[in-house]
Design an enzyme around this catalytic site. Structure first.
Site, PDB file in Angstrom:
ATOM      1  N   SER A 296       0.846  -1.182   0.000  1.00  0.00           N
ATOM      2  CA  SER A 296       0.000   0.000   0.000  1.00  0.00           C
ATOM      3  C   SER A 296       0.887   1.239   0.000  1.00  0.00           C
ATOM      4  CB  SER A 296      -0.898  -0.012   1.240  1.00  0.00           C
ATOM      5  OG  SER A 296      -1.311   1.304   1.548  1.00  0.00           O
ATOM      6  N   GLU A 309      -7.352 -10.578  -6.155  1.00  0.00           N
ATOM      7  CA  GLU A 309      -8.445  -9.616  -6.349  1.00  0.00           C
ATOM      8  C   GLU A 309      -8.643  -9.275  -7.824  1.00  0.00           C
ATOM      9  OE1 GLU A 309      -8.444  -6.617  -2.734  1.00  0.00           O
ATOM     10  OE2 GLU A 309      -6.422  -7.149  -3.319  1.00  0.00           O
ATOM     11  N   GLN A 341     -18.194  -7.551 -37.266  1.00  0.00           N
ATOM     12  CA  GLN A 341     -16.803  -7.121 -37.104  1.00  0.00           C
ATOM     13  C   GLN A 341     -16.510  -6.805 -35.632  1.00  0.00           C
ATOM     14  OE1 GLN A 341     -14.801  -4.621 -40.120  1.00  0.00           O
ATOM     15  NE2 GLN A 341     -14.826  -3.018 -38.562  1.00  0.00           N
TER      16      GLN A 341
HETATM   17  N1  ARG Z   1     -13.410  -6.764 -41.273  1.00  0.00           N
HETATM   18  C1  ARG Z   1     -14.566  -7.534 -41.534  1.00  0.00           C
HETATM   19  C2  ARG Z   1     -14.987  -8.282 -40.257  1.00  0.00           C
HETATM   20  O1  ARG Z   1     -14.203  -8.358 -39.411  1.00  0.00           O
HETATM   21  C3  ARG Z   1     -14.312  -8.532 -42.602  1.00  0.00           C
HETATM   22  C4  ARG Z   1     -15.519  -8.924 -43.393  1.00  0.00           C
HETATM   23  C5  ARG Z   1     -16.045  -7.741 -44.115  1.00  0.00           C
HETATM   24  N2  ARG Z   1     -17.003  -8.091 -45.088  1.00  0.00           N
HETATM   25  C6  ARG Z   1     -17.701  -7.176 -45.712  1.00  0.00           C
HETATM   26  N3  ARG Z   1     -18.519  -7.585 -46.621  1.00  0.00           N
HETATM   27  N4  ARG Z   1     -17.626  -5.914 -45.420  1.00  0.00           N
HETATM   28  O2  ARG Z   1     -16.079  -8.776 -40.156  1.00  0.00           O
END
Ligand code: ARG
Length: 476
Positions: A296, A309, A341
């Protein structure tokens, strides 16, 4: 000034690339808004997928060559270019660009720069939709194997501890109230079982991760004579995704993996909670090693169980990742949607958190000091063998409910005359039940209590010994 170490999680520093033309730019007149570029880009985090993306592309290019969709020479040229890119990224000389959105387009763009228009043939019969699913699946295969291994190491530490302190009796708790004496080793092996189920879950999940999505194209499959099994074989996939629409829109496997991670963290968190409690002055069952504690800034005497923790705290992040993934997927119509994505950051964070936490907890366990005397002292609580007294009366023929009643009265009486069950005068006992003789004292010892609990899976030393032998054989 100390130099910040480069981690594999940060995007390598590169000079800003000259604005590249987007691979999908054909139907666009206006440039993408700069903020939108930042908003839509996944390269700041998905660059980590590069070894998988490249391995997948190499397999795809080899298949395109083998099936005659492109020439053998073209296939070789593409593969050589990809191998070069792999080396460039590993050597930190690759210029990632946000304008190129993601890892797939960054690599493809660079390939065309390197080997010319023939590089544009790589994306034949493929879409980023099936490509990204492939990358994540390959990434998860590695993470699953690593976590599986780390769990095994932790289990070894647990077995070693259980063996080392085989003879130590602690109070077993329910409601965090002393309940019945148990062997410390038996208590520890409860965690062995949890981590065993975690490993099984991962293994089970691996089977569903290990299916090959390439060939689905954007969603409908392809008109070209591809050979999906060729690609699956080259990349070590056990089976193919059987429906092209499902292949590009399924993230069940990622959710399953994160759910397995959440349970691992839940188990680590419960263990950590015990370590926090056990290391208090009040319990004093263990001392966590200096290397696994922190001090501490204001109270000089403090040695805090921060690792335990933080393990508890980090569990929240992984639960959060699981909720994020479930929520991303819940409203999505088939097939691919860009929402997906957003799967990467929670997925990476869950895997990173687990792979970091497991070895730290294993280290903390293997270096802690166990105070067997303090454990024994706590187990010598005056009433902890109350159930044994009831069992004693049951052995003398009394129905358990009546025995329970008599023991309750004995506890009351012992409290009044300020003694424990183990040293209450025989006359007091006999006033409660004539079935009680002077053999009662032996029956109420800690050794007798744990020793008699020899039902399969019970805490008896003989059981523990047998279990330890079996586990050591299994782990060899
Ligand atoms: N960066 C995109 C993802 O992670 C890849 C696929 C994108 N596909 C598309 N039709 N825009 O999902």
């Amino acid at each position: 000034m100390a130099k910040k170490p480069a981690t594999r999680k940060s995007i390598p520093k590169t000079k800003k690339a000259a604005a590249p033309t987007k691979p999908w730019g054909g139907r666009f007149i206006e440039a993408t808004n700069a903020l939108v570029e930042e908003f839509t880009a996944s390269i700041p985090y998905d660059w980590r997928l590069y070894p998988y993306d490249i391995a997948g592309s190499i397999a795809h290019a080899a298949m395109l060559g083998a099936t005659g969709i492109i020439s053998k020479a073209e296939s070789r040229k593409i593969i050589r270019g990809l191998e070069e890119i792999l080396r460039d990224i590993a050597a930190n000389t690759f210029k990632f660009s946000v304008e190129l959105e993601d890892i797939h387009m960054n690599i493809e763009h660079r390939l065309i720069q390197k080997i010319g228009p023939v590089g544009g043939k790589l994306h034949t019969a493929r879409s980023r939709n099936d490509q990204v699913s492939l990358d994540i699946r390959m990434y998860l295969r590695d993470e699953i194997s690593e976590i599986h291994r780390l769990l095994g190491t932790l289990q070894q530490v647990i077995v070693k501890l259980a063996e080392q302190y085989q003879d130590v009796v602690i109070p077993g708790y329910t409601h965090l109230q002393r309940a019945q004496p148990v062997l410390f080793g038996h208590h520890l092996l409860a965690y062995y079982e949890m981590f065993d189920r975690d490993r099984e879950r991962l293994q089970d999940c691996f089977g569903r991760v290990n299916r090959m999505p390439l060939g689905a194209g954007a969603l409908a499959g392809t008109v070209l004579p591809i050979d999906r099994l060729f690609v699956a074989k080259q990349l070590g996939f056990e089976a193919l995704c059987e429906n092209s629409i499902d292949a590009v829109s399924d993230r069940d496997f990622a959710i399953e993996f994160t759910s397995a991670c959440a349970q691992i963290m839940m188990h680590l968190s419960r263990l950590s909670e015990e370590l926090v409690i056990w290391s208090t002055a009040e319990f004093g069952f263990i001392t966590i090693a200096d290397a696994y504690t922190t001090g501490s800034s204001i109270m000089p005497q403090k040695k805090n169980p921060d690792v335990a923790e933080l393990t508890r705290g980090k569990t929240g992040r992984v639960y959060g990742s699981l909720m994020t993934l479930l929520t991303i997927m819940k409203g999505l119509p088939l097939a691919y949607n860009r929402d997906m994505q957003e799967d990467k950051e929670p997925l990476f964070d869950a895997a990173d958190t687990v792979t970091l936490t497991l070895p730290v907890v294993a280290g903390m366990l293997s270096t802690m000091t166990v105070h067997r005397d303090r454990m024994r002292m706590a187990a010598e609580d005056g009433f902890i063998t109350a159930t044994d007294l009831a069992d004693y009366l049951v052995r003398k023929g009394l129905p358990f409910r009546q025995a329970h009643e008599i023991v309750g009265k004995a506890v009351l009486r012992a409290t009044e005359i300020e003694c424990g069950l183990g040293n209450m005068p025989l006359a007091e006992y006999r006033a409660l039940s004539p079935l009680i003789r002077d053999d009662v004292y032996e029956a109420l010892s800690l050794e007798a209590s744990v020793g008699r609990r020899s039902s399969s899976g019970g805490t008896a030393p003989a059981n523990l010994k047998k279990r330890l032998q079996a586990l050591k054989k299994k782990m060899r």
